[in-house]
Write an enzyme that holds these catalytic residues in place. Structure first.
Site, PDB file in Angstrom:
ATOM      1  N   GLU A 183       0.212 -12.980  12.655  1.00 38.82           N
ATOM      2  CA  GLU A 183       0.663 -11.770  13.337  1.00 38.82           C
ATOM      3  C   GLU A 183       0.521 -10.615  12.356  1.00 38.82           C
ATOM      4  O   GLU A 183       0.790 -10.766  11.155  1.00 38.82           O
ATOM      5  CB  GLU A 183       2.129 -11.915  13.765  1.00 38.82           C
ATOM      6  CG  GLU A 183       2.376 -13.011  14.781  1.00 38.82           C
ATOM      7  CD  GLU A 183       1.745 -12.696  16.134  1.00 38.82           C
ATOM      8  OE1 GLU A 183       1.797 -11.530  16.552  1.00 38.82           O
ATOM      9  OE2 GLU A 183       1.184 -13.630  16.748  1.00 38.82           O
ATOM     10  N   ASN A 230      -9.854  -3.013  -7.276  1.00 44.27           N
ATOM     11  CA  ASN A 230      -9.049  -1.975  -7.931  1.00 44.27           C
ATOM     12  C   ASN A 230      -9.515  -1.633  -9.337  1.00 44.27           C
ATOM     13  O   ASN A 230      -9.030  -0.657  -9.930  1.00 44.27           O
ATOM     14  CB  ASN A 230      -7.573  -2.391  -7.979  1.00 44.27           C
ATOM     15  CG  ASN A 230      -6.885  -2.328  -6.637  1.00 44.27           C
ATOM     16  OD1 ASN A 230      -5.919  -3.041  -6.389  1.00 44.27           O
ATOM     17  ND2 ASN A 230      -7.382  -1.488  -5.726  1.00 44.27           N
ATOM     18  N   ARG A 241       1.437  -4.653   6.435  1.00 46.81           N
ATOM     19  CA  ARG A 241       0.819  -3.639   5.589  1.00 46.81           C
ATOM     20  C   ARG A 241       1.567  -2.324   5.748  1.00 46.81           C
ATOM     21  O   ARG A 241       1.892  -1.914   6.863  1.00 46.81           O
ATOM     22  CB  ARG A 241      -0.659  -3.422   5.936  1.00 46.81           C
ATOM     23  CG  ARG A 241      -1.294  -2.385   4.996  1.00 46.81           C
ATOM     24  CD  ARG A 241      -2.791  -2.318   5.089  1.00 46.81           C
ATOM     25  NE  ARG A 241      -3.312  -1.439   4.034  1.00 46.81           N
ATOM     26  CZ  ARG A 241      -4.522  -1.517   3.526  1.00 46.81           C
ATOM     27  NH1 ARG A 241      -5.359  -2.434   3.969  1.00 46.81           N
ATOM     28  NH2 ARG A 241      -4.922  -0.697   2.581  1.00 46.81           N
ATOM     29  N   ARG A 262       0.580   7.473  -2.983  1.00 52.38           N
ATOM     30  CA  ARG A 262       0.913   8.516  -2.008  1.00 52.38           C
ATOM     31  C   ARG A 262       2.414   8.809  -2.013  1.00 52.38           C
ATOM     32  O   ARG A 262       2.832   9.955  -1.879  1.00 52.38           O
ATOM     33  CB  ARG A 262       0.446   8.089  -0.614  1.00 52.38           C
ATOM     34  CG  ARG A 262      -1.025   8.385  -0.363  1.00 52.38           C
ATOM     35  CD  ARG A 262      -1.538   7.699   0.890  1.00 52.38           C
ATOM     36  NE  ARG A 262      -1.843   6.292   0.616  1.00 52.38           N
ATOM     37  CZ  ARG A 262      -2.312   5.449   1.516  1.00 52.38           C
ATOM     38  NH1 ARG A 262      -2.506   5.863   2.762  1.00 52.38           N
ATOM     39  NH2 ARG A 262      -2.570   4.190   1.190  1.00 52.38           N
ATOM     40  N   TRP A 263       3.217   7.756  -2.146  1.00 54.08           N
ATOM     41  CA  TRP A 263       4.662   7.941  -2.234  1.00 54.08           C
ATOM     42  C   TRP A 263       5.012   8.866  -3.400  1.00 54.08           C
ATOM     43  O   TRP A 263       5.842   9.778  -3.264  1.00 54.08           O
ATOM     44  CB  TRP A 263       5.341   6.585  -2.405  1.00 54.08           C
ATOM     45  CG  TRP A 263       6.828   6.661  -2.568  1.00 54.08           C
ATOM     46  CD1 TRP A 263       7.772   6.669  -1.580  1.00 54.08           C
ATOM     47  CD2 TRP A 263       7.549   6.736  -3.808  1.00 54.08           C
ATOM     48  NE1 TRP A 263       9.040   6.749  -2.119  1.00 54.08           N
ATOM     49  CE2 TRP A 263       8.928   6.788  -3.488  1.00 54.08           C
ATOM     50  CE3 TRP A 263       7.159   6.766  -5.150  1.00 54.08           C
ATOM     51  CZ2 TRP A 263       9.910   6.875  -4.463  1.00 54.08           C
ATOM     52  CZ3 TRP A 263       8.143   6.847  -6.129  1.00 54.08           C
ATOM     53  CH2 TRP A 263       9.495   6.900  -5.777  1.00 54.08           C
ATOM     54  N   THR A 285      -9.533  -7.255  -6.479  1.00 51.20           N
ATOM     55  CA  THR A 285     -10.749  -7.282  -7.294  1.00 51.20           C
ATOM     56  C   THR A 285     -11.501  -5.956  -7.211  1.00 51.20           C
ATOM     57  O   THR A 285     -12.350  -5.682  -8.059  1.00 51.20           O
ATOM     58  CB  THR A 285     -11.669  -8.430  -6.834  1.00 51.20           C
ATOM     59  OG1 THR A 285     -11.844  -8.361  -5.409  1.00 51.20           O
ATOM     60  CG2 THR A 285     -11.088  -9.783  -7.205  1.00 51.20           C
ATOM     61  N   HIS A 303       3.711   3.060  -8.751  1.00 52.02           N
ATOM     62  CA  HIS A 303       3.481   1.631  -9.023  1.00 52.02           C
ATOM     63  C   HIS A 303       4.748   0.964  -9.567  1.00 52.02           C
ATOM     64  O   HIS A 303       5.090  -0.153  -9.165  1.00 52.02           O
ATOM     65  CB  HIS A 303       2.340   1.458 -10.015  1.00 52.02           C
ATOM     66  CG  HIS A 303       1.007   1.902  -9.488  1.00 52.02           C
ATOM     67  ND1 HIS A 303       0.469   1.409  -8.327  1.00 52.02           N
ATOM     68  CD2 HIS A 303       0.101   2.800  -9.964  1.00 52.02           C
ATOM     69  CE1 HIS A 303      -0.707   1.975  -8.107  1.00 52.02           C
ATOM     70  NE2 HIS A 303      -0.943   2.817  -9.082  1.00 52.02           N
ATOM     71  N   ASP A 359       0.832  -1.203   0.000  1.00 56.31           N
ATOM     72  CA  ASP A 359       0.000   0.000   0.000  1.00 56.31           C
ATOM     73  C   ASP A 359       0.869   1.257   0.000  1.00 56.31           C
ATOM     74  O   ASP A 359       1.968   1.263   0.554  1.00 56.31           O
ATOM     75  CB  ASP A 359      -0.897  -0.010   1.248  1.00 56.31           C
ATOM     76  CG  ASP A 359      -2.053   0.964   1.124  1.00 56.31           C
ATOM     77  OD1 ASP A 359      -2.348   1.417   0.004  1.00 56.31           O
ATOM     78  OD2 ASP A 359      -2.662   1.279   2.160  1.00 56.31           O
ATOM     79  N   ARG A 375     -10.589   2.020 -10.403  1.00 62.83           N
ATOM     80  CA  ARG A 375      -9.667   3.122 -10.654  1.00 62.83           C
ATOM     81  C   ARG A 375      -9.780   3.602 -12.101  1.00 62.83           C
ATOM     82  O   ARG A 375     -10.478   3.006 -12.912  1.00 62.83           O
ATOM     83  CB  ARG A 375      -8.237   2.690 -10.322  1.00 62.83           C
ATOM     84  CG  ARG A 375      -8.062   2.377  -8.838  1.00 62.83           C
ATOM     85  CD  ARG A 375      -6.631   2.059  -8.482  1.00 62.83           C
ATOM     86  NE  ARG A 375      -6.488   1.811  -7.044  1.00 62.83           N
ATOM     87  CZ  ARG A 375      -5.344   1.549  -6.448  1.00 62.83           C
ATOM     88  NH1 ARG A 375      -4.211   1.488  -7.155  1.00 62.83           N
ATOM     89  NH2 ARG A 375      -5.299   1.352  -5.145  1.00 62.83           N
ATOM     90  N   ILE A 434      -6.667  -5.291   6.832  1.00 65.58           N
ATOM     91  CA  ILE A 434      -6.099  -6.257   5.876  1.00 65.58           C
ATOM     92  C   ILE A 434      -6.830  -6.243   4.532  1.00 65.58           C
ATOM     93  O   ILE A 434      -6.377  -6.884   3.580  1.00 65.58           O
ATOM     94  CB  ILE A 434      -6.055  -7.683   6.452  1.00 65.58           C
ATOM     95  CG1 ILE A 434      -7.449  -8.196   6.795  1.00 65.58           C
ATOM     96  CG2 ILE A 434      -5.155  -7.726   7.671  1.00 65.58           C
ATOM     97  CD1 ILE A 434      -7.449  -9.665   7.210  1.00 65.58           C
TER      98      ILE A 434
END
Length: 231
Positions: free
Chosen positions: A199, A66, A180, A22-23, A64, A35, A18, A69, A187
């Site tokens: 975990e 996405n 994440r 934003r990056w 599924t 991406h 994720d 977009r 999740i």
């Protein structure tokens, strides 16, 4: 904190990749560049894990959901996936890695899906780290598809063990840890069946910002935890 001897071996780690867009925005770059950078970080993670105790690593790269977009972004992601699956497959062939695809074939372009299936075939006999690409994947869909397969098979024994045989690639074990990135703490349908006792680790870094030391930190964090499994 407890000693690592009390923690089972980390066999399967999953990454929810994720924060790519934003990056890129934070750096004034086109969101599509995020991406591309994200795919390169998946390769870095594979390199960091391939000689460790980890036997399976899974990446949630396209869900599924996405498909909502923009057409421009989806077209870019499909082309990027087509290019990267070939480079990853060549890497796997060279380095004894195994590739598996987890997801639904429709509405992915048939030629792209076939290329993904070919990646499985080309690396099926490899014995090193198994790389699971979750593409057009949804955890609820995996469970629904497994139920449909179970019905078609005329299965009469209903138990978790029997049901698990009908999941995508049932040889892939439950997740021991799910990571994440980008500060989100959910999740989002990733590996729902296999996440039962996983975990969870939520990192503030966007996925394209991950470095090798962050992956080593994931391993260390796992071994600092005590897994009770309901006991």
């Amino acid at each position: 904190m407890v000693s690592s001897t009390e923690t089972p071996r980390l066999k399967h780690v999953g990454f929810i990749a994720d924060g790519n867009r934003r990056w890129a925005r934070e750096r004034g770059l086109p969101t599509l560049e995020g991406h591309r950078r994200g795919f390169s970080k998946a390769e870095m993670i594979i390199d960091e894990l391939k000689d460790t105790e980890v036997e399976f690593v899974s990446f949630f790269l396209f869900s599924t959901e996405n498909w909502d977009r923009t057409a421009e972004e989806i077209n870019y992601l499909m082309k990027l996936a087509e290019d990267k699956i070939e480079s990853l497959t060549k890497k796997a062939e060279k380095e004894n890695l195994r590739m598996v695809i987890m997801g639904r074939p429709e509405p992915v372009k048939p030629s792209l899906w076939q290329k993904m299936l070919d990646s499985e075939t080309r690396t099926a006999k490899n014995t090193g780290l198994t790389v699971c690409i979750c593409f057009n994947y949804g955890g609820k869909w995996e469970i629904a598809d497994a139920a449909a397969k179970m019905l078609q098979a005329g299965e009469t024994e209903f138990s978790p063990e029997t049901f698990a045989k009908y999941l995508y690639h049932p040889e892939v074990p439950d997740c021991d840890m799910i990571v994440r990135t980008s500060g989100e703490e959910r999740i989002s349908g990733f590996q729902l069946w296999r996440a039962a006792y996983a975990e969870l680790l939520f990192l503030d870094q966007h996925f394209p910002a991950l470095e090798a030391e962050d992956i080593q930190g994931v391993l260390e964090e796992y071994h600092s935890r005590y897994r009770r499994f309901g006991k």
